[in-house]
Design a protein around this motif. Structure first.
Motif, PDB file in Angstrom:
ATOM      1  N   ARG A 106       0.820  -1.218   0.000  1.00  0.00           N
ATOM      2  CA  ARG A 106       0.000   0.000   0.000  1.00  0.00           C
ATOM      3  C   ARG A 106       0.849   1.262   0.000  1.00  0.00           C
ATOM      4  O   ARG A 106       0.454   2.286  -0.568  1.00  0.00           O
ATOM      5  N   ASN A 107       1.998   1.183   0.634  1.00  0.00           N
ATOM      6  CA  ASN A 107       2.875   2.364   0.628  1.00  0.00           C
ATOM      7  C   ASN A 107       3.333   2.682  -0.789  1.00  0.00           C
ATOM      8  O   ASN A 107       3.441   3.843  -1.183  1.00  0.00           O
ATOM      9  N   ALA A 108       3.635   1.616  -1.530  1.00  0.00           N
ATOM     10  CA  ALA A 108       4.054   1.811  -2.923  1.00  0.00           C
ATOM     11  C   ALA A 108       2.914   2.443  -3.721  1.00  0.00           C
ATOM     12  O   ALA A 108       3.136   3.359  -4.523  1.00  0.00           O
ATOM     13  N   PHE A 109       1.698   1.964  -3.490  1.00  0.00           N
ATOM     14  CA  PHE A 109       0.544   2.540  -4.206  1.00  0.00           C
ATOM     15  C   PHE A 109       0.358   3.993  -3.831  1.00  0.00           C
ATOM     16  O   PHE A 109       0.100   4.849  -4.701  1.00  0.00           O
ATOM     17  N   ALA A 110       0.505   4.296  -2.551  1.00  0.00           N
ATOM     18  CA  ALA A 110       0.354   5.688  -2.105  1.00  0.00           C
ATOM     19  C   ALA A 110       1.403   6.584  -2.771  1.00  0.00           C
ATOM     20  O   ALA A 110       1.121   7.733  -3.123  1.00  0.00           O
ATOM     21  N   THR A 111       2.612   6.058  -2.952  1.00  0.00           N
ATOM     22  CA  THR A 111       3.662   6.846  -3.623  1.00  0.00           C
ATOM     23  C   THR A 111       3.268   7.144  -5.060  1.00  0.00           C
ATOM     24  O   THR A 111       3.458   8.260  -5.554  1.00  0.00           O
ATOM     25  N   LEU A 112       2.716   6.135  -5.732  1.00  0.00           N
ATOM     26  CA  LEU A 112       2.259   6.347  -7.108  1.00  0.00           C
ATOM     27  C   LEU A 112       1.157   7.402  -7.149  1.00  0.00           C
ATOM     28  O   LEU A 112       1.127   8.256  -8.036  1.00  0.00           O
ATOM     29  N   VAL A 113       0.258   7.330  -6.178  1.00  0.00           N
ATOM     30  CA  VAL A 113      -0.850   8.304  -6.123  1.00  0.00           C
ATOM     31  C   VAL A 113      -0.301   9.708  -5.947  1.00  0.00           C
ATOM     32  O   VAL A 113      -0.666  10.642  -6.677  1.00  0.00           O
ATOM     33  N   ARG A 114       0.612   9.855  -4.985  1.00  0.00           N
ATOM     34  CA  ARG A 114       1.150  11.195  -4.721  1.00  0.00           C
ATOM     35  C   ARG A 114       1.869  11.768  -5.941  1.00  0.00           C
ATOM     36  O   ARG A 114       1.843  12.963  -6.183  1.00  0.00           O
ATOM     37  N   ALA A 115       2.488  10.899  -6.716  1.00  0.00           N
ATOM     38  CA  ALA A 115       3.222  11.366  -7.899  1.00  0.00           C
ATOM     39  C   ALA A 115       2.280  11.919  -8.963  1.00  0.00           C
ATOM     40  O   ALA A 115       2.661  12.784  -9.744  1.00  0.00           O
ATOM     41  N   LEU A 122      -7.907   8.875   0.230  1.00  0.00           N
ATOM     42  CA  LEU A 122      -8.031   7.818  -0.791  1.00  0.00           C
ATOM     43  C   LEU A 122      -7.640   6.469  -0.209  1.00  0.00           C
ATOM     44  O   LEU A 122      -8.351   5.477  -0.386  1.00  0.00           O
ATOM     45  N   MET A 123      -6.512   6.434   0.510  1.00  0.00           N
ATOM     46  CA  MET A 123      -6.036   5.154   1.059  1.00  0.00           C
ATOM     47  C   MET A 123      -7.054   4.593   2.051  1.00  0.00           C
ATOM     48  O   MET A 123      -7.267   3.384   2.132  1.00  0.00           O
ATOM     49  N   ALA A 124      -7.708   5.499   2.777  1.00  0.00           N
ATOM     50  CA  ALA A 124      -8.731   5.047   3.731  1.00  0.00           C
ATOM     51  C   ALA A 124      -9.937   4.467   3.011  1.00  0.00           C
ATOM     52  O   ALA A 124     -10.653   3.616   3.550  1.00  0.00           O
ATOM     53  N   ALA A 125     -10.153   4.928   1.776  1.00  0.00           N
ATOM     54  CA  ALA A 125     -11.322   4.455   1.019  1.00  0.00           C
ATOM     55  C   ALA A 125     -11.042   3.175   0.258  1.00  0.00           C
ATOM     56  O   ALA A 125     -11.970   2.549  -0.264  1.00  0.00           O
TER      57      ALA A 125
END
Lengths: 187, 198, 135
Positions: A22-31, C30-33
């Motif tokens: 999930r951290n990797a996904f969050a990094t992609l999102v932030r980018a 978003l992560m929470a969702a």
């Protein structure tokens, strides 16, 4: 996050996200969140709708991570989905529901605003373009995509993309000159 | 010849060939071989049935689609062949001439014809007029790396066509209707960005 | 589009249309969702031997009533199949209609482009060697 100064992401980040990191996904999102949100904002002219759209796009991405082939594909995919979703939403909303941006609603990624009035007027005029030309202009000048990519993203012929760009530039520039926000250069 | 067969043939000839097109409709080839050569092509064949189906899925809330819906309500066909190539004149002009010859038929009038030697392009617009309405509209545009044939069939209200102009980026061609004087828009009244850009 | 004034304008557009920041906390929300990750639950499978009309016998149901119930179930299945078929037909028709509407918009756009070409040619000042005629 300013994409132009962002550190390049390692290719392994995508694989990690696919594996459930999930951290990797969050990094992609932030980018990419700035671009996706900005497409939504300038298409729908409302911050709340833009955030909803961006959420939808990234939730779709989460479900379809397995189909993303590379980081480059990811960028293409996100902009394609965001633009097409915005066009769909615009079709369903009555025009009165998309009001022009409030003054000061936009926060520029970089503080280089020497003429905020011109920026606001430009964004307002952009918001008056019909959905497809508006999307073309954003993908071209906000996202710096080439004509062939835009054609693929929006599923339209290359010549149509070129035509949208040409007419939109002519109209926007004419309007800005008329409002004396742009000086008409002599040929 | 068998008299019965002869009678049937004569009857068919009197009633017209079974493939007779609707008034205003041109015989446009499929250009399948050209589509293979083109780097991009648009081929649209919408008869009355498909137009009706298409109109049901157009949104009334999108101004562009709403205008399209209104325009196509009285049309019976839209046919488009548009091909782009990587090299100059990769398309045979004979095929275009075959279509252009049909526009010599009675009733068709050329309302715009522009040849640009500089751009090496040729654009012609024809209508099959019937009073204030057109039964058909045809556009033939040939450029070095692109050619286009458009045929619109049905009751094309020229006033509606005026209304369409300014949307989809369609310019005001100042098409004069026989009974009314030409309504030239003032030079300063240019379409707004939302109307002109498409 | 290669004229200098247009190039300047395009550069202005690029400068003023840089992406803006997403609202604060966007990623956290978003992560929470996101759907919670779940481990697959393994359910042991116990095969059962099917015995026809066993339920009827078990509950003392008359055979005729059981048969009627069976017919009703089968009819219901058939109705459901017919409905599924009708829904499939409707879905195919909808797809055709959507495809046709896209083609229609594309056709109108091509038409407008070519009319625009005529307009530009008619309204541009004639260059040397150009012919222009309007019927």
């Amino acid at each position: 996050m300013n994409l132009s100064t962002a550190q390049p992401m390692p290719d392994s980040l995508l694989a990690q996200a696919r594996a459930g990191d999930r951290n990797a996904f969050a990094t992609l999102v932030r980018a990419h969140q700035g671009s996706v949100f900005s497409i939504g904002l300038r298409m729908l002219s409302r911050r709340d709708a833009a955030e909803d759209l961006a959420q939808d796009v990234f939730l779709q991405l989460y479900r379809k991570l397995d189909s993303i082939e590379s980081l480059e594909h990811l960028g293409f995919w996100l902009r394609r989905v965001a633009a097409n979703l915005a066009i769909d939403w615009l079709r369903r909303l009555p025009y009165s529901a998309t009001r022009p941006l409030d003054e000061g609603a936009e926060v520029a990624a970089q503080e280089t605003e020497q003429d905020p009035l011109m920026s606001r007027e430009l964004v307002r005029l952009l918001g008056e373009l019909p959905p497809h030309p508006r999307a073309v202009m954003l993908l071209r000048y906000q996202e710096d995509r080439d004509v062939a990519e835009i054609a693929a993203m929006l599923d339209m012929p290359v010549n149509t993309v070129k035509s949208h760009i040409k007419r939109s530039l002519t109209a926007l520039r004419g309007q800005m000159i008329g409002a004396k926000l742009v000086v008409e250069d002599s040929p | 010849m068998n008299a019965r067969i002869g009678f049937v043939i004569a009857a068919l000839m009197l009633s017209g060939p079974a493939w007779a097109a609707a008034k205003g409709q041109l015989q446009i080839p499929e250009f399948a071989a050209l589509a293979e050569k083109a780097n991009e092509s648009v081929t649209v064949t919408l008869d009355a049935n498909l137009l009706g189906m298409a109109a049901r899925f157009l949104s009334n809330e999108d101004p562009e689609q709403a205008k399209a819906k209104k325009l196509v309500s009285s049309l019976t066909g839209i046919y488009v062949r548009n091909y782009s190539f990587d090299s100059d004149y990769a398309y045979p002009k004979a095929d275009i001439e075959g279509v252009r010859r049909q526009l010599n038929a009675p009733g068709w009038s050329r309302i715009v014809g522009v040849v640009s030697k500089k751009e090496h392009s040729n654009v012609e617009v024809f209508i099959l007029a019937d009073g204030n309405k057109a039964q058909g509209l045809a556009i033939i545009a040939s450029e070095p790396r692109e050619f286009t044939i458009v045929n619109i069939v049905g009751n094309i209200d020229l006033e509606q066509l005026h209304d369409l102009e300014g949307n989809f980026g369609v310019p005001d061609l100042d098409i004069e209707t026989p009974q009314k004087p030409a309504a030239k828009p003032p030079a300063a009244a240019r379409p707004s960005a939302a109307e002109k850009t498409k | 589009m290669n004229e200098n004034p247009t190039n300047h304008f395009e550069e202005e557009l690029r400068r003023r249309l840089r992406p803006v920041e997403a609202p604060e906390g966007f990623t956290d929300r978003l992560m929470a969702a996101l759907p919670a990750q779940q481990k697959p639950v393994v359910v042991p499978f116990t095969p059962r031997v099917a015995r026809p009309f066993s339920a009827a016998r078990q509950f003392g149901m008359p055979a005729a009533l059981a048969a009627s119930l069976m017919v009703a179930v089968l009819l219901g299945v058939q109705v459901s199949k017919d409905r599924a078929h009708d829904e499939e037909v409707a879905r195919v028709e909808e797809q055709k209609g959507i495809a046709a509407s896209r083609e229609l918009m594309q056709a109108l756009r091509v038409t407008s482009q070519k009319l625009d070409l005529a307009y530009e040619a008619v309204n541009s000042p004639p260059a040397a060697g150009d012919e222009e005629n309007r019927s």
